[in-house]
Design a protein around this motif. Structure first.
Motif, PDB file in Angstrom:
ATOM      1  N   SER A 125       1.018  -0.723   0.338  1.00  0.00           N
ATOM      2  CA  SER A 125       0.043   0.095   0.222  1.00  0.00           C
ATOM      3  C   SER A 125       0.922   1.504   0.148  1.00  0.00           C
ATOM      4  CB  SER A 125      -0.926  -0.033   1.482  1.00  0.00           C
ATOM      5  OG  SER A 125      -1.487   1.062   0.661  1.00  0.00           O
ATOM      6  N   PRO A 126       1.897   1.323  -0.778  1.00  0.00           N
ATOM      7  CA  PRO A 126       2.653   2.355  -1.186  1.00  0.00           C
ATOM      8  C   PRO A 126       2.189   4.193  -1.341  1.00  0.00           C
ATOM      9  CG  PRO A 126       2.704   1.357  -3.108  1.00  0.00           C
ATOM     10  CD  PRO A 126       1.703   0.410  -2.348  1.00  0.00           C
ATOM     11  N   GLY A 127       2.133   4.624  -0.427  1.00  0.00           N
ATOM     12  CA  GLY A 127       1.131   6.213  -0.285  1.00  0.00           C
ATOM     13  C   GLY A 127      -0.149   6.455   0.302  1.00  0.00           C
ATOM     14  N   SER A 128       0.134   5.636   1.027  1.00  0.00           N
ATOM     15  CA  SER A 128      -0.901   5.868   2.380  1.00  0.00           C
ATOM     16  C   SER A 128      -0.419   6.516   3.349  1.00  0.00           C
ATOM     17  CB  SER A 128      -2.195   4.235   2.245  1.00  0.00           C
ATOM     18  OG  SER A 128      -0.551   3.461   2.846  1.00  0.00           O
ATOM     19  N   GLY A 129      -1.249   6.320   4.301  1.00  0.00           N
ATOM     20  CA  GLY A 129      -0.581   6.614   5.972  1.00  0.00           C
ATOM     21  C   GLY A 129      -0.780   8.322   6.216  1.00  0.00           C
ATOM     22  N   MET A 130      -0.943   8.829   5.203  1.00  0.00           N
ATOM     23  CA  MET A 130      -1.594  10.436   5.363  1.00  0.00           C
ATOM     24  C   MET A 130      -3.311  11.089   5.228  1.00  0.00           C
ATOM     25  SD  MET A 130       1.211  12.380   2.597  1.00  0.00           S
ATOM     26  CE  MET A 130       0.392  12.291   1.408  1.00  0.00           C
ATOM     27  N   ALA A 131      -3.144  12.408   4.953  1.00  0.00           N
ATOM     28  CA  ALA A 131      -4.455  12.783   4.854  1.00  0.00           C
ATOM     29  C   ALA A 131      -4.586  12.424   2.907  1.00  0.00           C
ATOM     30  CB  ALA A 131      -4.150  13.909   5.611  1.00  0.00           C
ATOM     31  N   PRO A 132      -4.964  11.738   2.209  1.00  0.00           N
ATOM     32  CA  PRO A 132      -5.321  12.467   0.825  1.00  0.00           C
ATOM     33  C   PRO A 132      -4.720  13.471   0.175  1.00  0.00           C
ATOM     34  CG  PRO A 132      -7.161  11.169   1.821  1.00  0.00           C
ATOM     35  CD  PRO A 132      -6.424  12.159   2.990  1.00  0.00           C
ATOM     36  N   LEU A 133      -3.719  13.864  -0.504  1.00  0.00           N
ATOM     37  CA  LEU A 133      -3.321  15.204  -1.630  1.00  0.00           C
ATOM     38  C   LEU A 133      -5.513  15.818  -2.042  1.00  0.00           C
ATOM     39  CD1 LEU A 133      -0.610  14.146  -3.745  1.00  0.00           C
ATOM     40  CD2 LEU A 133      -0.719  15.713  -1.533  1.00  0.00           C
ATOM     41  N   LYS A 134      -5.270  17.102  -2.572  1.00  0.00           N
ATOM     42  CA  LYS A 134      -6.803  17.636  -2.655  1.00  0.00           C
ATOM     43  C   LYS A 134      -6.627  18.128  -4.507  1.00  0.00           C
ATOM     44  CE  LYS A 134      -9.275  17.242   1.674  1.00  0.00           C
ATOM     45  NZ  LYS A 134     -10.055  18.131   2.487  1.00  0.00           N
ATOM     46  N   PRO A 135      -7.273  17.636  -5.115  1.00  0.00           N
ATOM     47  CA  PRO A 135      -7.415  18.476  -6.190  1.00  0.00           C
ATOM     48  C   PRO A 135      -8.031  19.374  -6.331  1.00  0.00           C
ATOM     49  CG  PRO A 135      -8.145  15.762  -6.490  1.00  0.00           C
ATOM     50  CD  PRO A 135      -7.784  16.378  -5.520  1.00  0.00           C
ATOM     51  N   SER A 136      -8.737  19.741  -7.532  1.00  0.00           N
ATOM     52  CA  SER A 136      -9.897  20.586  -7.541  1.00  0.00           C
ATOM     53  C   SER A 136     -10.556  20.644  -7.851  1.00  0.00           C
ATOM     54  CB  SER A 136      -9.351  21.318  -9.149  1.00  0.00           C
ATOM     55  OG  SER A 136     -10.116  20.225 -10.278  1.00  0.00           O
ATOM     56  N   GLN A 137     -11.728  21.179  -7.145  1.00  0.00           N
ATOM     57  CA  GLN A 137     -13.431  21.165  -7.054  1.00  0.00           C
ATOM     58  C   GLN A 137     -14.125  20.198  -8.131  1.00  0.00           C
ATOM     59  OE1 GLN A 137     -14.527  20.573  -3.889  1.00  0.00           O
ATOM     60  NE2 GLN A 137     -16.356  19.002  -4.634  1.00  0.00           N
ATOM     61  N   ALA A 138     -13.203  20.350  -9.370  1.00  0.00           N
ATOM     62  CA  ALA A 138     -14.166  19.973 -10.488  1.00  0.00           C
ATOM     63  C   ALA A 138     -13.439  18.447 -10.137  1.00  0.00           C
ATOM     64  CB  ALA A 138     -13.969  20.941 -11.687  1.00  0.00           C
ATOM     65  N   THR A 139     -12.623  18.664 -10.319  1.00  0.00           N
ATOM     66  CA  THR A 139     -12.081  17.003 -10.755  1.00  0.00           C
ATOM     67  C   THR A 139     -12.605  16.020  -8.997  1.00  0.00           C
ATOM     68  OG1 THR A 139      -9.748  17.673 -10.972  1.00  0.00           O
ATOM     69  CG2 THR A 139     -10.119  15.769 -10.212  1.00  0.00           C
ATOM     70  N   LEU A 140     -12.543  16.549  -8.246  1.00  0.00           N
ATOM     71  CA  LEU A 140     -13.506  16.092  -7.174  1.00  0.00           C
ATOM     72  C   LEU A 140     -14.452  14.949  -7.224  1.00  0.00           C
ATOM     73  CD1 LEU A 140     -12.291  17.991  -3.234  1.00  0.00           C
ATOM     74  CD2 LEU A 140     -11.131  15.320  -4.785  1.00  0.00           C
ATOM     75  N   ASP A 141     -15.550  15.985  -8.351  1.00  0.00           N
ATOM     76  CA  ASP A 141     -16.904  16.272  -8.678  1.00  0.00           C
ATOM     77  C   ASP A 141     -17.117  15.076  -9.843  1.00  0.00           C
ATOM     78  OD1 ASP A 141     -17.628  17.363  -7.237  1.00  0.00           O
ATOM     79  OD2 ASP A 141     -17.800  19.656  -8.335  1.00  0.00           O
ATOM     80  N   LYS A 142     -16.225  15.267 -10.124  1.00  0.00           N
ATOM     81  CA  LYS A 142     -15.653  13.725 -11.390  1.00  0.00           C
ATOM     82  C   LYS A 142     -15.372  12.879 -11.179  1.00  0.00           C
ATOM     83  CE  LYS A 142     -13.708  16.112 -16.128  1.00  0.00           C
ATOM     84  NZ  LYS A 142     -12.704  15.959 -16.968  1.00  0.00           N
ATOM     85  N   LEU A 143     -14.522  12.796  -9.993  1.00  0.00           N
ATOM     86  CA  LEU A 143     -14.299  11.092  -9.256  1.00  0.00           C
ATOM     87  C   LEU A 143     -16.059  10.939  -8.330  1.00  0.00           C
ATOM     88  CD1 LEU A 143     -10.789  12.305  -7.695  1.00  0.00           C
ATOM     89  CD2 LEU A 143     -11.372  10.837  -9.770  1.00  0.00           C
ATOM     90  N   ALA A 144     -16.351  12.031  -8.187  1.00  0.00           N
ATOM     91  CA  ALA A 144     -18.006  11.521  -7.345  1.00  0.00           C
ATOM     92  C   ALA A 144     -18.605  11.402  -8.792  1.00  0.00           C
ATOM     93  CB  ALA A 144     -18.752  12.878  -6.407  1.00  0.00           C
ATOM     94  N   ASP A 145     -18.865  11.523  -9.320  1.00  0.00           N
ATOM     95  CA  ASP A 145     -19.738  10.986 -10.724  1.00  0.00           C
ATOM     96  C   ASP A 145     -18.951   9.075 -11.076  1.00  0.00           C
ATOM     97  OD1 ASP A 145     -21.430  13.534 -10.337  1.00  0.00           O
ATOM     98  OD2 ASP A 145     -20.322  13.961 -12.343  1.00  0.00           O
ATOM     99  N   ARG A 146     -18.380   9.166 -11.370  1.00  0.00           N
ATOM    100  CA  ARG A 146     -17.184   8.167 -11.761  1.00  0.00           C
ATOM    101  C   ARG A 146     -17.967   7.302 -10.669  1.00  0.00           C
ATOM    102  NH1 ARG A 146     -11.905  10.715 -14.843  1.00  0.00           N
ATOM    103  NH2 ARG A 146     -12.990  11.682 -16.565  1.00  0.00           N
ATOM    104  N   SER A 147     -17.661   6.766  -9.309  1.00  0.00           N
ATOM    105  CA  SER A 147     -17.689   5.958  -8.267  1.00  0.00           C
ATOM    106  C   SER A 147     -19.160   5.994  -8.299  1.00  0.00           C
ATOM    107  CB  SER A 147     -16.950   6.922  -7.439  1.00  0.00           C
ATOM    108  OG  SER A 147     -18.189   8.271  -6.465  1.00  0.00           O
ATOM    109  N   GLN A 148     -20.586   6.409  -9.149  1.00  0.00           N
ATOM    110  CA  GLN A 148     -22.040   6.055  -8.962  1.00  0.00           C
ATOM    111  C   GLN A 148     -22.090   4.928  -9.835  1.00  0.00           C
ATOM    112  OE1 GLN A 148     -23.778   9.323  -8.722  1.00  0.00           O
ATOM    113  NE2 GLN A 148     -23.029  10.055  -6.082  1.00  0.00           N
TER     114      GLN A 148
END
Length: 467
Positions: free
Chosen positions: A125-148
């Protein structure tokens, strides 16, 4: 195409040594930038210097944006050009059979390598163990849409409603779909589509040139990105970087010293000790130079020294240099994709892991002649549906430690490029056991090599395999 004539046999070693020195200098500069960026980020965090944080963030953002605008055209043109490059397998029946077996073994060993990479990534699990990096809100919205939605909805979203919207909206997964359709169509049309393929090849070359200019700024970009990460997370960011390095090295070492020896012993009936004795010079050079292309003369001669018929070695090893990259195109993209997903707090689904496997097995072949770690990682991240901002930021972050990773990746690539011709040559009766079992001095770059003469019945094989 460059107007500069190719180097002669005498000039080639000089050119390769100069390229190796430049790679070394650039790698050192990137690592220095990483350390300096970490130091500046730590200073910014401990002294609460907001101006320094802002400066580092802007530097990193500009570099990420420069990479981001190359993602879509790079992916599309690489796939279209790569699929059409598969015409090299046309020819006589013997050449087709040799080519088919070679490609089949490329795919098989890539499958093994990518599964090892995924296993190492999931367990470590490389890259885990810290608070996630946060991309722009538009990208977060896209990721949320794709997870549904269900899997059918995901498949529906892959197919665009018109040809141009994926390029304008940065829907990279749809661009991959279009590139595959266009690539197969142009391959089927043959000469009729040659002008279109030529244009795509020119665009790809232009993007590669632009990328070359952008990559020259990598030390500055790495300084900004790593500095921002350390300013935000402090020393917590050290652990994820080291976890990526450890995961890639463990995965490639397993492929290099476990998978290949098993295949050589039980499929090729070749002693792994003899293999490494004769291949060690090439592997050392690959590790130091970080270039499969620069190692090609050594790799090809090593295959001949291992008893592979020279004509077939002259076909399979150069082909492997552009398509057979278990380090750069299988283990590394798998581990780095999991690392980047963990950095952004993205949970990968089962089907996204399937996408990683498919890209590793078929992606290098589908982008023959254009394959490299950058193209394969970008293609992998695109195929599993990550937005361009996440792709560009993730690639830019891993670039900071790329010189460390690239040495082991390249050595693994070269070992595979020599192993597969040995396996195929054994199955085709093109492996000379007398040459294989005769101790020979390590091949010297630029030195005169004495090759065994092909047997009379193998002349046609040599001629067709060299086409």
């Amino acid at each position: 195409m460059s107007d500069t004539p190719p180097p002669t046999a005498t000039e080639a070693p000089v050119t390769q040594r100069r390229g190796s020195r430049l790679n070394l200098i650039f790698g050192i500069a990137t690592l220095v930038a990483l350390v300096l960026g970490a130091l500046l980020g730590w200073i910014a965090k401990t002294t609460d210097a907001s101006w320094l944080v802002t400066t580092l963030d802007r530097i990193g953002t500009i570099f990420t944006n420069l990479l981001q605008f190359t993602v879509v055209p790079l992916v599309f043109t690489a796939i279209v050009v790569g699929i059409n490059s598969l015409r090299q397998f046309g020819g006589t029946r013997t050449a087709a059979r040799l080519g088919g077996k070679t490609v089949a073994w490329f795919a098989t060993t890539s499958l093994i390598a990518v599964l090892i990479g995924i296993a190492i990534g999931v367990i470590g699990s490389p890259g885990s163990g810290m608070a996630p990096l946060k991309p722009s809100q538009a990208t977060l919205d896209k990721l949320a849409d794709r997870s549904q939605g269900d899997w059918w909805q995901v498949l529906t979203n892959i197919v665009p409603d018109n040809f141009f919207s994926p390029f304008a909206e940065g829907e990279v997964l749809q661009v991959v779909f279009l590139a595959l359709i266009v690539g197969v169509a142009t391959f089927a049309l043959g000469e009729k589509a040659a002008p279109f393929v030529t244009v795509n090849r020119a665009v790809f070359d232009v993007i590669q040139k632009i990328l070359g200019w952008i990559i020259r700024l990598a030390p500055i970009g790495v300084l900004g990105l790593i500095g921002t990460a350390f300013a935000t997370y402090g020393n917590e960011f050290v652990k994820p970087l080291f976890s990526l390095i450890a995961s890639v090295y463990i995965g490639t070492l397993i492929v290099l010293f476990v998978v290949y020896p098993i295949l050589l012993r039980f499929v090729g009936h070749v002693s792994p000790l003899m293999f490494f004795r004769k291949a060690w010079t090439a592997l050392e050079f690959a590790f130091v130079s970080r270039s499969s292309g620069a190692t090609l003369p050594l790799s090809r001669q090593t295959a001949v020294n291992l008893g592979v018929e020279p004509g077939y070695a002259g076909f399979a090893v150069p082909l492997g240099t552009t398509t057979k990259m278990d380090g750069c195109a299988a283990v590394y993209p798998a581990v780095a994709t999991i690392f980047i997903a963990n950095l952004f707090g993205i949970h990968l689904s089962f089907w996204q892991y399937v996408g990683i496997v498919l890209v590793a097995v078929f992606g290098a072949l589908a982008t023959a002649g254009t394959t490299g770690w950058f193209t394969m990682l970008t293609l992998t991240l695109s195929t599993i549906g990550l937005p361009p901002e996440v792709i560009a930021t993730g690639v830019a972050i891993v670039y900071g430690i790329d010189p460390i990773l690239d040495m082991m990746r390249t050595a693994t690539n070269v070992a595979g490029q020599i192993t597969v011709p040995v396996l195929v040559a054994r199955s085709e009766g093109l492996l000379d056991d007398e040459v294989l079992n005769t101790p020979t001095p390590p091949p010297l770059l630029g030195g005169e090599q004495v090759e065994p003469k092909p047997r009379v019945e193998e002349r046609e094989v040599r001629e067709t395999a060299s086409v």
